[in-house]
Design an enzyme around this catalytic site. Structure first.
Site, mmCIF file in Angstrom:
data_model
loop_
_atom_site.group_PDB
_atom_site.id
_atom_site.type_symbol
_atom_site.label_atom_id
_atom_site.label_comp_id
_atom_site.label_asym_id
_atom_site.label_seq_id
_atom_site.Cartn_x
_atom_site.Cartn_y
_atom_site.Cartn_z
ATOM 1 N N GLU A 30 11.863 8.111 1.380
ATOM 2 C CA GLU A 30 11.911 8.673 0.016
ATOM 3 C C GLU A 30 12.604 10.039 0.006
ATOM 4 O OE1 GLU A 30 7.518 8.115 -0.570
ATOM 5 O OE2 GLU A 30 8.191 7.156 -2.418
ATOM 6 N N LYS B 62 1.973 19.089 -5.290
ATOM 7 C CA LYS B 62 1.755 18.109 -4.223
ATOM 8 C C LYS B 62 2.895 18.171 -3.194
ATOM 9 C CE LYS B 62 -0.370 13.729 -3.342
ATOM 10 N NZ LYS B 62 0.392 13.174 -2.247
HETATM 11 N N1 NDP Z 1 0.236 6.053 2.122
HETATM 12 C C1 NDP Z 1 -0.348 7.150 1.673
HETATM 13 O O1 NDP Z 1 -1.390 7.573 2.212
HETATM 14 C C2 NDP Z 1 0.200 7.877 0.483
HETATM 15 C C3 NDP Z 1 1.340 7.455 -0.176
HETATM 16 N N2 NDP Z 1 1.751 8.116 -1.309
HETATM 17 C C4 NDP Z 1 2.927 7.654 -2.054
HETATM 18 O O2 NDP Z 1 2.616 6.365 -2.577
HETATM 19 C C5 NDP Z 1 3.807 5.576 -2.709
HETATM 20 C C6 NDP Z 1 3.594 4.244 -1.990
HETATM 21 O O3 NDP Z 1 3.446 4.518 -0.605
HETATM 22 P P1 NDP Z 1 2.775 3.501 0.415
HETATM 23 O O4 NDP Z 1 1.723 2.716 -0.254
HETATM 24 O O5 NDP Z 1 2.449 4.277 1.628
HETATM 25 O O6 NDP Z 1 4.017 2.539 0.722
HETATM 26 P P2 NDP Z 1 4.013 1.100 1.428
HETATM 27 O O7 NDP Z 1 5.326 0.979 2.122
HETATM 28 O O8 NDP Z 1 2.784 0.900 2.216
HETATM 29 O O9 NDP Z 1 3.967 0.090 0.199
HETATM 30 C C7 NDP Z 1 5.044 -0.177 -0.649
HETATM 31 C C8 NDP Z 1 4.889 -1.594 -1.131
HETATM 32 O O10 NDP Z 1 5.788 -1.867 -2.187
HETATM 33 C C9 NDP Z 1 6.280 -3.184 -1.972
HETATM 34 N N3 NDP Z 1 7.532 -3.421 -2.692
HETATM 35 C C10 NDP Z 1 8.666 -2.679 -2.671
HETATM 36 N N4 NDP Z 1 9.605 -3.259 -3.432
HETATM 37 C C11 NDP Z 1 9.052 -4.394 -3.934
HETATM 38 C C12 NDP Z 1 9.539 -5.446 -4.767
HETATM 39 N N5 NDP Z 1 10.781 -5.431 -5.242
HETATM 40 N N6 NDP Z 1 8.700 -6.460 -5.066
HETATM 41 C C13 NDP Z 1 7.451 -6.484 -4.586
HETATM 42 N N7 NDP Z 1 6.930 -5.521 -3.782
HETATM 43 C C14 NDP Z 1 7.732 -4.503 -3.462
HETATM 44 C C15 NDP Z 1 6.456 -3.269 -0.474
HETATM 45 O O11 NDP Z 1 6.603 -4.615 -0.075
HETATM 46 P P3 NDP Z 1 7.382 -5.019 1.286
HETATM 47 O O12 NDP Z 1 6.317 -5.173 2.323
HETATM 48 O O13 NDP Z 1 8.026 -6.313 0.985
HETATM 49 O O14 NDP Z 1 8.354 -3.934 1.597
HETATM 50 C C16 NDP Z 1 5.151 -2.638 -0.032
HETATM 51 O O15 NDP Z 1 4.117 -3.564 -0.018
HETATM 52 C C17 NDP Z 1 4.927 6.431 -2.135
HETATM 53 O O16 NDP Z 1 5.586 7.125 -3.165
HETATM 54 C C18 NDP Z 1 4.191 7.443 -1.225
HETATM 55 O O17 NDP Z 1 4.911 8.640 -1.047
HETATM 56 C C19 NDP Z 1 1.026 9.137 -1.848
HETATM 57 C C20 NDP Z 1 -0.103 9.582 -1.235
HETATM 58 C C21 NDP Z 1 -0.564 9.047 0.008
HETATM 59 C C1 KPL Z 2 -1.479 15.248 0.985
HETATM 60 C C2 KPL Z 2 -2.057 13.936 1.448
HETATM 61 C C3 KPL Z 2 -1.919 13.815 2.943
HETATM 62 C C4 KPL Z 2 -3.564 13.918 1.227
HETATM 63 O O1 KPL Z 2 -3.975 14.639 0.175
HETATM 64 C C5 KPL Z 2 -1.391 12.827 0.691
HETATM 65 O O2 KPL Z 2 -1.893 12.439 -0.331
HETATM 66 C C6 KPL Z 2 -0.040 12.313 1.046
HETATM 67 O O3 KPL Z 2 0.209 11.900 2.190
HETATM 68 O O4 KPL Z 2 0.817 12.302 0.156
#
Ligand code: NDP
Ligand code: KPL
Length: 317
Positions: free
Chosen positions: A279, A197
């Protein structure tokens, strides 16, 4: 609770990923509890929404929203949707919410994230990785915009299960995700899958920040496209040196995959735009260290990492 009884699910960190998968599970009838921080008041008041690329506007009006982990009921499966940079502070909260023998799934990108969290969790908990292939972001408090995809594959990292129990547990998790309309498969080798990934995330996440560009312009320009491919190849070669082989011509395949995707800003772009910690340890420092330990340098990846580290440090000043 028998193994096949539906679990109580806790979402630890309800952002784009936590909100998306939690809402999908809740609308399929699972009991889901959401831990929130900045968006708690909005979600408790107005519910959670996902603007879904295929299904349209999905609304969960009544959300089991929690501001304090200590107040949550014990959960059988905990899906961690926070960024990897929050894992250390979240570890005690995860332990608090976990039912005995709970499964903790890190729905996160990066390398070594389970290794870093494992010593901070009780040995009785199962630790899994959940690799999410999805394009989603937070648009407003309580609103997640889903652009495409949605796969969530599960792999076992560590815990009390025997090899046979691990397989059964993963298959059970995959079945539940599929019941919620989420495509899912069992990952045979979690570290291999994390390297695979990263071949996408290392180039696109970082370059989107540095060049202030979404995927389409990055793909359309011959210089940035060549740079994407060169960065991908370094990650493929490093994975191989670490003992993890990837599909043949993987960089070419990922370029073709991205050509078919909608225009997309990776989650690291949003972190920099919102001045949130990026990250960098899991996406750059850990693979660079693993490659170096295997005797391989990734000079372009290292330069990208150093440039991002500079931007992050100066943004914090
Ligand atoms: N977005 C995407 O399309 C993709 C993301 N990922 C991976 O998924 C993971 C999450 O990403 P993503 O969803 O985009 O991130 P976001 O920033 O959208 O979400 C993270 C969430 O975690 C919350 N959080 C952090 N610390 C705490 C805490 N102590 N207590 C409560 N809530 C907390 C944040 O709250 P607050 O608002 O208060 O900061 C926020 O709501 C990452 O590792 C990313 O790399 C993987 C594939 C695709
Ligand atoms: C690779 C991709 C864009 C969709 O598969 C994703 O999951 C990410 O942003 O980490």
């Amino acid at each position: 609770m028998s193994e096949s009884a539906r679990p109580r699910i806790g979402i630890i960190g309800t952002g784009a990923i936590g909100g998306y998968y939690g809402l999908m599970l809740a609308r399929a009838g699972f009991e889901v509890h959401f831990l929130l921080r900045s968006e708690y008041a909005a979600v408790a008041r107005d519910g959670l929404r996902v603007r879904h690329a295929q299904l349209g506007e999905l609304h969960l009006p009544q959300v089991n929203a929690w501001r304090e982990a200590a107040a949550m009921p014990p959960c059988d499966w905990l899906l961690v949707g926070a960024k990897t940079t929050s894992n250390r502070e979240l570890a005690p909260l995860i332990a608090q919410v976990a039912a005995p023998g709970a499964k903790v799934v890190l729905l996160q990108n990066g390398l070594g994230v389970e290794d870093a969290l494992r010593p901070l969790l009780p040995a009785s908990l199962h630790l899994l990785g959940g690799l999410c292939f999805i394009c989603a972001h937070r648009e407003a408090p309580g609103l997640v915009v889903h652009q495409s995809q949605g796969v969530c594959n599960l792999g076992y990292h560590s815990g009390p299960a025997t090899a046979e129990e691990r397989q059964a547990l993963l298959e059970q998790g995959v079945t539940w995700l599929r019941e919620a309309g989420i495509e899912s498969s069992v990952i045979a080798d979690l570290i291999q899958a994390r390297w695979q990934k990263l071949v996408w995330n290392v180039p696109y996440n970082g370059l989107s920040v540095l060049l202030h560009s979404s995927t389409r312009p990055l793909m359309a320009n011959p210089d940035s496209r060549a740079l994407l491919q060169a960065l991908m190849q370094e990650v493929v070669d490093a994975a191989l040196a670490c003992g993890y082989s990837l599909p043949d011509n993987y960089a070419q395949k990922l370029l073709a995959y991205t050509d078919r995707m909608p225009d997309y800003l990776p989650s690291m772009y949003h972190d920099f735009a919102q001045r949130r910690e990026a990250e960098l340890p899991a996406l750059y420092a850990a693979p660079l260290a693993a490659a170096a330990a295997a005797g391989v340098d990734m000079p372009r990846v290292r330069m990208l990492y150093q440039a991002l580290a500079f931007l992050q440090a100066t943004a914090q000043q």
